[in-house]
Design a protein around this motif. Structure first.
Motif, PDB file in Angstrom:
ATOM      1  N   GLU A  23       0.840  -1.210   0.000  1.00  0.00           N
ATOM      2  CA  GLU A  23       0.000   0.000   0.000  1.00  0.00           C
ATOM      3  C   GLU A  23       0.874   1.258   0.000  1.00  0.00           C
ATOM      4  O   GLU A  23       0.615   2.218  -0.731  1.00  0.00           O
ATOM      5  N   THR A  24       1.936   1.220   0.821  1.00  0.00           N
ATOM      6  CA  THR A  24       2.820   2.385   0.915  1.00  0.00           C
ATOM      7  C   THR A  24       3.402   2.734  -0.450  1.00  0.00           C
ATOM      8  O   THR A  24       3.447   3.894  -0.856  1.00  0.00           O
ATOM      9  N   ASN A  25       3.842   1.697  -1.180  1.00  0.00           N
ATOM     10  CA  ASN A  25       4.444   1.940  -2.493  1.00  0.00           C
ATOM     11  C   ASN A  25       3.432   2.566  -3.450  1.00  0.00           C
ATOM     12  O   ASN A  25       3.750   3.517  -4.158  1.00  0.00           O
ATOM     13  N   ASP A  26       2.191   2.062  -3.433  1.00  0.00           N
ATOM     14  CA  ASP A  26       1.147   2.628  -4.303  1.00  0.00           C
ATOM     15  C   ASP A  26       0.917   4.097  -3.978  1.00  0.00           C
ATOM     16  O   ASP A  26       0.904   4.950  -4.864  1.00  0.00           O
ATOM     17  N   ILE A 104      10.126   9.438   5.773  1.00  0.00           N
ATOM     18  CA  ILE A 104       8.780   9.057   6.241  1.00  0.00           C
ATOM     19  C   ILE A 104       8.792   7.570   6.581  1.00  0.00           C
ATOM     20  O   ILE A 104       9.476   6.782   5.913  1.00  0.00           O
ATOM     21  N   ASP A 105       8.053   7.176   7.634  1.00  0.00           N
ATOM     22  CA  ASP A 105       8.008   5.764   8.028  1.00  0.00           C
ATOM     23  C   ASP A 105       7.226   4.937   7.009  1.00  0.00           C
ATOM     24  O   ASP A 105       6.329   5.456   6.328  1.00  0.00           O
ATOM     25  N   ALA A 106       7.555   3.651   6.972  1.00  0.00           N
ATOM     26  CA  ALA A 106       6.957   2.767   5.957  1.00  0.00           C
ATOM     27  C   ALA A 106       5.484   2.462   6.220  1.00  0.00           C
ATOM     28  O   ALA A 106       4.791   1.975   5.331  1.00  0.00           O
ATOM     29  N   ASP A 107       5.002   2.732   7.436  1.00  0.00           N
ATOM     30  CA  ASP A 107       3.620   2.346   7.754  1.00  0.00           C
ATOM     31  C   ASP A 107       2.610   3.459   7.457  1.00  0.00           C
ATOM     32  O   ASP A 107       1.423   3.322   7.743  1.00  0.00           O
ATOM     33  N   LEU A 108       3.095   4.584   6.907  1.00  0.00           N
ATOM     34  CA  LEU A 108       2.258   5.744   6.557  1.00  0.00           C
ATOM     35  C   LEU A 108       1.410   6.267   7.712  1.00  0.00           C
ATOM     36  O   LEU A 108       0.300   6.744   7.507  1.00  0.00           O
ATOM     37  N   GLN A 109       1.939   6.155   8.938  1.00  0.00           N
ATOM     38  CA  GLN A 109       1.251   6.794  10.075  1.00  0.00           C
ATOM     39  C   GLN A 109       1.305   8.317   9.928  1.00  0.00           C
ATOM     40  O   GLN A 109       0.459   9.025  10.438  1.00  0.00           O
ATOM     41  N   ARG A 133       2.749  16.503  14.561  1.00  0.00           N
ATOM     42  CA  ARG A 133       1.468  15.819  14.788  1.00  0.00           C
ATOM     43  C   ARG A 133       0.550  16.690  15.628  1.00  0.00           C
ATOM     44  O   ARG A 133       0.951  17.149  16.698  1.00  0.00           O
ATOM     45  N   ASN A 134      -0.662  16.926  15.148  1.00  0.00           N
ATOM     46  CA  ASN A 134      -1.583  17.706  15.979  1.00  0.00           C
ATOM     47  C   ASN A 134      -2.638  16.806  16.598  1.00  0.00           C
ATOM     48  O   ASN A 134      -3.543  17.261  17.275  1.00  0.00           O
ATOM     49  N   ASP A 135      -2.528  15.507  16.326  1.00  0.00           N
ATOM     50  CA  ASP A 135      -3.537  14.590  16.846  1.00  0.00           C
ATOM     51  C   ASP A 135      -2.887  13.217  16.981  1.00  0.00           C
ATOM     52  O   ASP A 135      -2.446  12.630  15.992  1.00  0.00           O
ATOM     53  N   ARG A 136      -2.776  12.741  18.240  1.00  0.00           N
ATOM     54  CA  ARG A 136      -2.122  11.446  18.439  1.00  0.00           C
ATOM     55  C   ARG A 136      -3.130  10.405  18.880  1.00  0.00           C
ATOM     56  O   ARG A 136      -2.780   9.437  19.555  1.00  0.00           O
ATOM     57  N   ASN A 137      -4.414  10.608  18.515  1.00  0.00           N
ATOM     58  CA  ASN A 137      -5.442   9.690  19.011  1.00  0.00           C
ATOM     59  C   ASN A 137      -5.226   8.252  18.574  1.00  0.00           C
ATOM     60  O   ASN A 137      -5.718   7.326  19.206  1.00  0.00           O
ATOM     61  N   SER A 138      -4.479   8.082  17.466  1.00  0.00           N
ATOM     62  CA  SER A 138      -4.263   6.717  16.984  1.00  0.00           C
ATOM     63  C   SER A 138      -3.235   5.980  17.837  1.00  0.00           C
ATOM     64  O   SER A 138      -3.168   4.756  17.822  1.00  0.00           O
ATOM     65  N   ASP A 139      -2.417   6.697  18.608  1.00  0.00           N
ATOM     66  CA  ASP A 139      -1.443   6.034  19.493  1.00  0.00           C
ATOM     67  C   ASP A 139      -2.145   5.490  20.730  1.00  0.00           C
ATOM     68  O   ASP A 139      -3.192   6.005  21.130  1.00  0.00           O
ATOM     69  N   THR A 140      -1.552   4.476  21.365  1.00  0.00           N
ATOM     70  CA  THR A 140      -2.125   3.988  22.615  1.00  0.00           C
ATOM     71  C   THR A 140      -1.952   5.074  23.673  1.00  0.00           C
ATOM     72  O   THR A 140      -1.057   5.926  23.544  1.00  0.00           O
ATOM     73  N   SER A 141      -2.814   5.036  24.718  1.00  0.00           N
ATOM     74  CA  SER A 141      -2.714   6.123  25.704  1.00  0.00           C
ATOM     75  C   SER A 141      -1.367   6.056  26.422  1.00  0.00           C
ATOM     76  O   SER A 141      -0.810   7.090  26.805  1.00  0.00           O
ATOM     77  N   ARG A 207      -1.897  12.243  12.978  1.00  0.00           N
ATOM     78  CA  ARG A 207      -1.199  10.957  12.868  1.00  0.00           C
ATOM     79  C   ARG A 207      -2.231   9.842  12.870  1.00  0.00           C
ATOM     80  O   ARG A 207      -3.106   9.789  13.737  1.00  0.00           O
ATOM     81  N   SER A 208      -2.133   8.955  11.900  1.00  0.00           N
ATOM     82  CA  SER A 208      -3.125   7.867  11.855  1.00  0.00           C
ATOM     83  C   SER A 208      -2.513   6.561  12.366  1.00  0.00           C
ATOM     84  O   SER A 208      -1.366   6.531  12.804  1.00  0.00           O
ATOM     85  N   SER A 209      -3.289   5.480  12.261  1.00  0.00           N
ATOM     86  CA  SER A 209      -2.768   4.188  12.723  1.00  0.00           C
ATOM     87  C   SER A 209      -1.932   3.579  11.607  1.00  0.00           C
ATOM     88  O   SER A 209      -2.017   3.990  10.460  1.00  0.00           O
ATOM     89  N   ARG A 210      -1.172   2.558  11.977  1.00  0.00           N
ATOM     90  CA  ARG A 210      -0.375   1.823  10.990  1.00  0.00           C
ATOM     91  C   ARG A 210      -1.263   1.296   9.879  1.00  0.00           C
ATOM     92  O   ARG A 210      -2.361   0.818  10.170  1.00  0.00           O
ATOM     93  N   ASN A 211      -0.810   1.354   8.611  1.00  0.00           N
ATOM     94  CA  ASN A 211      -1.650   0.796   7.553  1.00  0.00           C
ATOM     95  C   ASN A 211      -1.675  -0.730   7.593  1.00  0.00           C
ATOM     96  O   ASN A 211      -2.659  -1.348   7.209  1.00  0.00           O
ATOM     97  N   ALA A 212      -0.610  -1.364   8.084  1.00  0.00           N
ATOM     98  CA  ALA A 212      -0.588  -2.832   8.236  1.00  0.00           C
ATOM     99  C   ALA A 212       0.589  -3.217   9.113  1.00  0.00           C
ATOM    100  O   ALA A 212       1.519  -2.439   9.298  1.00  0.00           O
ATOM    101  N   GLY A 213       0.542  -4.436   9.648  1.00  0.00           N
ATOM    102  CA  GLY A 213       1.665  -4.940  10.451  1.00  0.00           C
ATOM    103  C   GLY A 213       1.701  -4.351  11.851  1.00  0.00           C
ATOM    104  O   GLY A 213       0.837  -3.565  12.241  1.00  0.00           O
ATOM    105  N   GLN A 214       2.727  -4.762  12.589  1.00  0.00           N
ATOM    106  CA  GLN A 214       2.891  -4.336  13.988  1.00  0.00           C
ATOM    107  C   GLN A 214       4.017  -3.323  14.093  1.00  0.00           C
ATOM    108  O   GLN A 214       4.878  -3.278  13.222  1.00  0.00           O
ATOM    109  N   SER A 215       4.032  -2.562  15.220  1.00  0.00           N
ATOM    110  CA  SER A 215       5.120  -1.623  15.463  1.00  0.00           C
ATOM    111  C   SER A 215       6.448  -2.380  15.537  1.00  0.00           C
ATOM    112  O   SER A 215       6.522  -3.466  16.100  1.00  0.00           O
TER     113      SER A 215
END
Ligand code: UDP
Ligand code: MG
Length: 313
Positions: A23-26, A104-109, A133-141, A207-215
């Motif tokens: 997805e990242t490559n696309d 930029i990170d590979a997970d497109l966060q 980042r103005n919004d870190r809601n996608s990160d764990t608390s 900042r969004s969540s990872r598009n796939a995979g784990q941290s």
């Protein structure tokens, strides 16, 4: 027409990112095509993937992408050297062929759509553009609160750092050349970049969540980076150790004076204070040890990474 346009390289560190990469490559290719067709960047602009010693199919995917599109390139490190080294390897490789580079990170966060604004700032004369980042809601608390505490702690220690900025940024060629002068083995790029100077700008994004995979950042890697940020840029913890020793000495002297004047036995209080003092002394030694350990690694001046393979460079 192309000769007037500036060349952008997008550097993407990848460690076991086989799930995220398709997805990242696309997304990144579409972005590159769009920026090229609206005349913002040259046709020789590229994506540069840095495989940080992945154990999965990451390098095979990168090789496939490089074969199918000439504006995708790849670097394979000889082993896993960590995120900061992978970013540095990418930036130092592309700096001779680009006018500006975005990491930029590979997970497109981090939102790739704001790269266009990065380029606009660069074209208006900025050498450094920070993604904030103005919004870190996608990160764990847990991650959100520890990150915020950490930024505050660094500020308190006097480390110049951009709040809520990680490693999503644009660097122009002059900034890249300046960055190349920093020879330290233990890298903390978000501390080094503000030291470079030059005209800079910040672009906010959610900042969004990872598009796939784990941290891929284990707790150990995060703690090591956090300690790097403190020890690389501030000696205040060492000064705190000195201030603490003066304080402790004063308390001891006061105890003795009270003891001598009143004749009251302080044996229990003294035992308690001896234990407290011992634990604080151990803490102080470990802080000093951390600096000595880092100095030991730095003086050896070992290479940060080795590049095993290049494709389309
Ligand atoms: N990464 C890397 N080497 C490592 C660990 C991570 O190159 O040893 C890359 C990873 O593939 C990703 C980026 O660094 O592109 C950030 O990692 P991750 O997204 O796992 O960290 P988080 O967003 O959870 O902090
Ligand atoms: Mg991530």
């Amino acid at each position: 027409m192309d000769t007037q346009l500036k060349t952008l390289y997008i550097v993407v560190p990848c460690y076991n990112e086989e799930e995220a990469l398709p997805e990242t490559n696309d997304v990144l290719l579409r972005l590159l095509d769009r920026l090229q067709s609206c005349g913002k960047i040259s046709d020789s602009s590229k994506i540069c993937y840095v495989d940080d010693g992945s154990k999965d199919n990451t390098w095979n995917l990168i090789s496939e992408y490089c074969c199918s599109r000439k504006n995708v390139s790849g670097i394979k490190l000889s082993r896993n050297r960590g995120h900061q080294n992978a970013v540095m390897a990418g930036l130092m490789t592309v700096r001779t062929c680009c006018d500006m580079a975005v990491s930029i990170d590979a997970d497109l966060q981090d939102d790739p759509n704001v790269i266009e604004q990065f380029v606009d700032h660069y074209l208006n004369g900025c050498e450094v553009v920070y993604g904030v980042r103005n919004d870190r809601n996608s990160d764990t608390s847990f991650k959100r609160s520890t990150a915020q505490l950490y930024y505050r702690f660094l500020e308190l220690l006097g480390v110049e750092i951009i709040y809520n900025h990680a490693d999503f940024r644009l660097l122009g060629k002059r900034a890249l050349d300046a960055l190349a002068e920093y020879g330290e083995s233990n890298l903390f790029l978000r501390g080094i970049v503000p030291q470079l100077g030059f005209k800079s700008a910040a672009v906010e994004y959610a900042r969004s969540s990872r598009n796939a995979g784990q941290s891929k950042y284990t707790l150990a890697k995060m703690l090591s980076l956090a300690s790097e940020g403190v020890t690389s840029f501030s000696v205040k913890p060492l000064r705190m150790v000195s201030a603490f020793s003066v304080l402790l000495f004063t308390v001891c002297v006061l105890c003795w004076i009270v003891n001598l004047i009143s004749g009251v036995s302080f044996s229990e209080a003294m035992i308690l204070s001896v234990w407290s003092a011992c634990s604080l002394i151990l803490l102080a030694i470990s802080i000093i040890g951390e600096y000595i350990g880092r100095t030991y690694i730095e003086v050896k001046r070992r290479p940060r990474y080795f590049i095993d393979e290049y494709i389309n460079q």
